[in-house]
Enzyme design. Structure first.
Site, PDB file in Angstrom:
ATOM      1  N   ASN A 210     -25.058 -78.800  58.313  1.00  0.00           N
ATOM      2  CA  ASN A 210     -24.284 -79.044  58.916  1.00  0.00           C
ATOM      3  C   ASN A 210     -23.292 -78.240  58.997  1.00  0.00           C
ATOM      4  OD1 ASN A 210     -22.513 -79.276  56.760  1.00  0.00           O
ATOM      5  ND2 ASN A 210     -24.157 -81.227  56.111  1.00  0.00           N
ATOM      6  N   ASP A 279     -27.256 -87.026  53.707  1.00  0.00           N
ATOM      7  CA  ASP A 279     -27.562 -88.551  53.836  1.00  0.00           C
ATOM      8  C   ASP A 279     -29.132 -88.959  53.868  1.00  0.00           C
ATOM      9  OD1 ASP A 279     -24.858 -89.642  53.586  1.00  0.00           O
ATOM     10  OD2 ASP A 279     -24.818 -89.490  56.104  1.00  0.00           O
ATOM     11  N   LYS A 289     -45.763 -73.765  59.147  1.00  0.00           N
ATOM     12  CA  LYS A 289     -44.489 -73.760  60.332  1.00  0.00           C
ATOM     13  C   LYS A 289     -44.970 -74.527  61.232  1.00  0.00           C
ATOM     14  CE  LYS A 289     -41.971 -70.834  63.044  1.00  0.00           C
ATOM     15  NZ  LYS A 289     -42.509 -69.734  64.194  1.00  0.00           N
ATOM     16  N   ASP A 306     -26.648 -90.788  46.511  1.00  0.00           N
ATOM     17  CA  ASP A 306     -25.615 -90.471  47.017  1.00  0.00           C
ATOM     18  C   ASP A 306     -25.240 -89.521  45.505  1.00  0.00           C
ATOM     19  OD1 ASP A 306     -22.036 -90.343  47.010  1.00  0.00           O
ATOM     20  OD2 ASP A 306     -22.526 -91.947  48.821  1.00  0.00           O
ATOM     21  N   ILE A 307     -24.415 -88.045  45.977  1.00  0.00           N
ATOM     22  CA  ILE A 307     -23.683 -87.907  44.694  1.00  0.00           C
ATOM     23  C   ILE A 307     -22.905 -88.248  44.125  1.00  0.00           C
ATOM     24  CG2 ILE A 307     -23.669 -85.574  43.512  1.00  0.00           C
ATOM     25  CD1 ILE A 307     -25.038 -84.019  45.796  1.00  0.00           C
ATOM     26  N   PHE A 323     -14.625 -86.918  49.322  1.00  0.00           N
ATOM     27  CA  PHE A 323     -13.717 -87.133  50.978  1.00  0.00           C
ATOM     28  C   PHE A 323     -14.366 -87.625  51.932  1.00  0.00           C
ATOM     29  CE2 PHE A 323     -10.850 -82.860  50.795  1.00  0.00           C
ATOM     30  CZ  PHE A 323     -10.783 -82.982  50.157  1.00  0.00           C
ATOM     31  N   LYS A 337     -15.054 -97.147  51.789  1.00  0.00           N
ATOM     32  CA  LYS A 337     -15.885 -96.119  50.713  1.00  0.00           C
ATOM     33  C   LYS A 337     -15.179 -96.066  49.506  1.00  0.00           C
ATOM     34  CE  LYS A 337     -17.891 -92.684  53.908  1.00  0.00           C
ATOM     35  NZ  LYS A 337     -17.853 -91.174  54.050  1.00  0.00           N
ATOM     36  N   LYS A 341     -17.855 -97.000  46.539  1.00  0.00           N
ATOM     37  CA  LYS A 341     -18.280 -96.211  45.209  1.00  0.00           C
ATOM     38  C   LYS A 341     -17.852 -95.745  44.230  1.00  0.00           C
ATOM     39  CE  LYS A 341     -20.285 -93.279  49.407  1.00  0.00           C
ATOM     40  NZ  LYS A 341     -20.426 -91.574  49.656  1.00  0.00           N
TER      41      LYS A 341
END
Ligand SMILES: Cc1cc2nc3c(=O)[nH]c(=O)nc-3n(C[C@H](O)[C@H](O)[C@H](O)COP(=O)(O)O)c2cc1C
Length: 401
Positions: A210, A279, A289, A306-307, A323, A337, A341
């Site tokens: 990302n 995710d 390849k 999810d860390i 964040f 969230k 969490k």
């Protein structure tokens, strides 16, 4: 002394005889790695030419509050947003009085009023002016507002008198600039921070990732170490320089990042998760390849653990700060969230493809939420935002101090 690399110092020069020493101060600050912009009062310009400071700092010198050209380029609010700290050297009795009274009738005094930045004044004046009850009252008022007062020294003065009122030497001033950032608000605490993107392999040559640059996490690590914490920075693949005094742990995939976080979470007081963790990862990474001999290619993804939620659900969980980059409904998603969490705090920002906030930018705007409160930080450099955030975290993690 810790490096001042990339610190943006706004140097206010006022109309005292010691203004000539400020030219050397600009050089000393630059030697310590600072980016310096100079603001001169009208009085200062009677003693020194702006050109001297322009040449030494490599930046235009700012002299006028009511200058339409300056306002369009870098007016007082922009300058205040640009800086990490303001140092006024020499600080005349007049400037000290203005700051104490909160007047805003020139660029320097307006800047000081229009900011929450750390400010240091370095007084320089005749010993009688320094010891006068008016100046002493003003200095007390500034100290009371957490303005740092450096010096003055004592000795023979330019006016021929002997006593207190000499400006500190430029080298000593430059070395003290560190004090403005070393707040000690996290002294004795262990902080773990994640930063950057993760990479999820598709085959030996391709991966999913990302746009995260890691800049926010690295800035938070720098601010935490300056606040006195012992900092571990678990980062995804980014090419940013490790802040001095920070322990860096390099990872690539979300699974590796999770393993590193679990390893370093024991005894950790605060966990700040700025990383943009994938995710999903490939259900099965291709050994060879993938060839382009099909019109369509379907790859199956499986969810990553999810860390942040994993660390937050530990028996002795640290103060967890998440964040969230959102494109819409910031508050609703962020609060969701926070509760889901079991976080202590969440920092949300809006991301758009074309804006100068969020991923990859040097500045950001944040909305921070916790159980019974919220705070909004307008767009500002990530380095400064990180310091503000560390201060907020320190206040909430240790509410009694
Ligand atoms: C030759 C000369 C030297 C001065 N030196 C000082 C000084 O060292 N410190 C000080 O507080 N004022 C000093 N002053 C007085 C200031 O220049 C005066 O208060 C001026 O209004 C300050 O303006 P500013 O603070 O806006 O720059 C001096 C004045 C003159 C004429």
């Amino acid at each position: 002394m810790r490096s001042l690399k990339n610190k943006r110092i706004l140097l206010g020069v006022s109309g005292g005889i010691a203004a000539y020493k400020s030219a050397d101060l600009v050089r000393r600050l630059a030697e310590h790695g600072c980016d310096v912009r100079v603001v001169m009062t009208r009085g200062a310009q009677e003693f020194m030419q702006p050109l001297t400071f322009q040449a030494l700092s490599g930046n235009p010198v700012h002299t006028d509050l009511l200058d339409p050209k300056a306002e369009a380029a870098m007016g007082h609010i922009e300058l205040a947003r640009w800086a990490d700290a303001i140092v006024i050297a020499p600080a005349t009795a007049d400037v000290i009085a203005k700051l104490a009274a909160g007047t805003a009738d020139d660029l320097l005094s307006t800047l000081c009023l229009a900011t929450s930045l750390p400010i240091a004044v370095v007084p320089a004046m005749n010993q009688q002016m320094w010891s006068s009850p008016a100046t002493q009252d003003n200095i007390e008022r500034l100290r009371h507002r957490d303005v740092a007062v450096w010096g003055p020294g004592s000795g023979s003065q330019a006016c021929g008198e002997v006593g207190a009122g000499r400006m500190l030497e430029p080298l000593e001033i430059a070395e003290r600039v560190n004090d403005l950032f070393n707040t000690g608000s996290l002294a004795g605490l262990r902080v773990m921070i994640t930063a950057g993107p993760t990479q999820e392999n598709i085959d030996p040559v391709r991966y999913l990732t990302n746009h995260s640059s890691g800049k926010m996490g690295f800035a938070v690590a720098q601010a935490a170490v300056e606040a006195g914490a012992v900092v571990t920075l678990v980062t995804g693949p980014v090419s940013l320089e490790t802040p001095e005094g920070v322990e860096r742990v390099n990872t690539t995939t979300a699974q590796q990042m999770l393993e590193a976080c679990e390893e370093y979470a024991d005894g950790c007081d605060i966990f700040i998760a700025t990383a943009a963790v994938a995710d999903y990862r490939l259900a099965e990474v291709n050994e060879h390849k993938i060839k382009k001999d099909h019109e369509e290619l379907v790859i199956t993804l499986t969810k990553n653990e999810d860390i942040l939620a994993t660390i937050a659900s530990r028996e002795e969980a640290p103060f967890c700060v998440g964040f969230a980059a959102e494109t819409q409904n910031i508050e609703t998603y962020a609060m969701g969230k926070l509760q889901r969490k079991k976080l202590s705090m969440i920092c949300a920002n809006r991301v758009h493809g074309d804006s100068n906030t969020g991923f990859n930018a040097d500045s950001n705007e944040l909305h921070v939420y916790w159980e019974n409160g919220k705070k909004h930080y307008p767009n500002m450099p990530k380095t400064r935002l990180a310091r503000e955030l560390i201060q907020l975290i320190a206040e909430h993690q240790q509410p009694d101090i």
